[in-house]
Write an enzyme that holds these catalytic residues in place. Structure first.
Site, PDB file in Angstrom:
ATOM      1  N   ASP A  91       0.829  -1.204   0.000  1.00  0.00           N
ATOM      2  CA  ASP A  91       0.000   0.000   0.000  1.00  0.00           C
ATOM      3  C   ASP A  91       0.860   1.249   0.000  1.00  0.00           C
ATOM      4  OD1 ASP A  91      -2.294  -1.460  -0.035  1.00  0.00           O
ATOM      5  OD2 ASP A  91      -2.734  -1.254   2.103  1.00  0.00           O
TER       6      ASP A  91
ATOM      7  N   LYS B  41      -4.076   2.951  -2.357  1.00  0.00           N
ATOM      8  CA  LYS B  41      -5.385   3.585  -2.473  1.00  0.00           C
ATOM      9  C   LYS B  41      -5.369   4.896  -1.708  1.00  0.00           C
ATOM     10  CE  LYS B  41      -7.473  -0.020  -0.680  1.00  0.00           C
ATOM     11  NZ  LYS B  41      -6.439  -1.036  -0.740  1.00  0.00           N
TER      12      LYS B  41
ATOM     13  N   MET C 143      -9.703   8.456   8.824  1.00  0.00           N
ATOM     14  CA  MET C 143     -10.278   8.768   7.500  1.00  0.00           C
ATOM     15  C   MET C 143     -11.485   9.692   7.598  1.00  0.00           C
ATOM     16  SD  MET C 143     -10.107   4.828   6.109  1.00  0.00           S
ATOM     17  CE  MET C 143     -10.934   4.252   7.599  1.00  0.00           C
TER      18      MET C 143
END
Length: 490
Positions: A36, A58, A170
């Site tokens: 990642d 991502k 997030m």
């Protein structure tokens, strides 16, 4: 074909050294590493060319691979019989969707393991000077997603009555909604609040306020992803516990130009001091004339062995130990340039006979001039860029056998130069010349240049550049001290 094996590994956040030893072993055994974006990519450097590296990063609204595509890729590689590491930032099971990947593997009959990592909800708070818990302020911590699955109603009021420390992952784009719901849920408007961006990295930024005001006040602070949102009384401890941002080189962007292998220790030290380090090797060292070196080692009828660099010393020792016992060197006087070159011999239990205080070739010549007798044999394994004046000086004082054992080349491809560099470190004239060929002198405009010594500084001046500082002892340690002193003077 036998099915492979998958290790779902948490890399933690921040420096690459924070991965677990078990996670490191899994990387070393991997045939394929699928990684990642939210991790220190230098973790992958030792595995380039050895394992297949696949980026599956991502970020919000920008998916290189969708989660479903990543799941299938991991499964496909395992079905090919490969040993796969699925490398994730933080912890695989804390908002890392590692559980979904493990479920798919289990259903397909693929053997797997999950190796934990330090999640951002703990590690980023620590680096921000905020203890996740403290018996005088918080006896619990809640890790909450601030970005819900599509179609799921986002209602954060229920968390308004939760005790202890609240950490939202997030959720920066939802900060207004989160704070409004927490207020509606009954949380004290004066509750301390913080946003931590890029926690645990040299780019870390922390903004503190209160529940009531943080959403409005952070609007003009240029905060972006990845960020954590924190609420709790523990934030008040940041003023006294903020060790991370108080390191002497915190946030400084420093480029180092030696070979990637040579850079490792320097990068580590600068990183521990808080710097953001960019490895930009502009030289490659390639061994040559190995058979010539072997022939001389077999003969080894020299009174003096002279070595100007750690790389030359390592090449010599490597071939020497294949043929002879290290004790056979007892009759040879070992003459080295610089502490690092001397360390190569000290690791073998040999103390160099001659090492001048000034780490430049001229100083070693002078030290030998009063030592060596005319007609004695001197062996100089050296680089193709050794200055001619030094070789001539050795020839005048002894029966010289000089052999080029490695060549210093400019790499064919180089990394793009990062924006906003504070310092560039040059450790030889060749790093200067190659850097200028690759990037041009204009690339150093507004950047502080640190030189390892007078020869390197002369190379800079030949390109119309001037060192901001020059190391006194021509050592990496002195270069680092120069940067620390310079930052203190700002």
């Amino acid at each position: 074909m036998a099915k492979g094996f998958v290790s779902i590994v948490g890399a933690g956040i921040g420096d690459r050294d924070l991965i677990t030893l078990r996670g490191q072993r899994a990387l070393e055994q991997a045939d394929v590493i699928i990684y990642d974006r939210l991790l220190d990519e230098t973790l992958l450097t030792p595995h380039q060319g050895r394992a297949e590296l696949i980026f599956a990063g991502k970020e919000a609204s920008n998916h290189y691979l969708t989660q479903e595509e990543t799941n299938q890729l991991v499964l496909q590689k395992a079905l090919e019989g490969k040993r796969v590491v699925r490398l994730k930032g933080g912890d695989p099971y804390v908002f890392g969707r590692g559980g979904e990947e493990a479920e798919l593997l289990s259903e397909a009959g693929i053997k797997f393991e999950v190796i934990p990592g330090i999640t951002a909800g703990v590690a980023a708070l620590l680096s921000a000077g905020i203890p996740a818990t403290h018996r005088d302020a918080s006896t619990s911590i809640s890790l909450i997603t601030g970005h819900r699955k599509k179609g799921v109603r986002e209602d954060f009021t229920v968390y308004g009555q939760l005790p202890g420390t609240l950490v939202f992952y997030m959720g920066l784009n939802n900060l207004q909604k989160i704070t409004q719901d927490l207020l509606l849920g009954g949380m004290n408007p004066d509750m301390p609040a913080a946003v931590i961006m890029k926690g645990g990295s040299p780019e870390q930024r922390v903004f503190t306020s209160t529940l009531r005001d943080i959403a409005a006040q952070i609007q003009d602070q240029d905060f972006g992803s990845p960020s954590l949102i924190v609420f709790g009384e523990v934030i008040r401890y940041r003023e006294v516990l903020n060790f991370f941002e108080n390191r002497p080189l915190f946030g400084k962007k420093i480029a180092i130009t030696r070979t990637r292998t040579q850079n490792s220790k320097l990068r580590e030290v600068l990183g521990e001091l808080g710097a953001q380090v960019y490895e930009m090797p502009v030289i490659e060292l390639i061994p040559v004339n190995t058979q010539g070196l072997v022939d001389r080692i077999k003969r080894m009828d020299y009174g003096y062995l002279v070595l100007h660099s750690p790389f030359a010393a390592e090449l010599f020792i490597e071939e020497y130990l294949k043929i002879r016992d290290i004790r056979d060197l007892k009759e040879v006087k070992i003459c080295v340039l610089g502490e690092k070159t001397g360390e190569v011999f000290r690791r073998m239990g040999i103390k160099p006979d001659i090492m001048p205080e000034r780490y430049i070739g001229d100083a070693l010549v002078e030290a030998l001039r009063g030592e060596i007798q005319k007609g004695e044999k001197l062996f100089l394994p050296h680089s193709n860029l050794t200055r001619k004046i030094l070789i001539e000086a050795y020839e005048e004082m002894a029966e010289l056998d000089a052999l080029v054992v490695y060549e210093n080349h400019r790499p064919e491809s180089v990394a793009p130069l990062p924006d906003g560099l504070d310092y560039v470190l040059f450790t030889s004239a060749s790093t200067v010349d190659n850097f200028i060929q690759n990037y041009g002198a204009e690339a150093l405009k507004g950047v502080k240049v640190i030189s390892i010594g007078p020869i390197t500084s002369d190379a800079l001046r030949s390109h119309g550049l001037y060192p901001h500082r020059e190391a006194k002892r021509a050592s990496l340690e002195d270069m680092i001290e120069n940067i620390k002193e310079d930052v203190e003077c700002e």
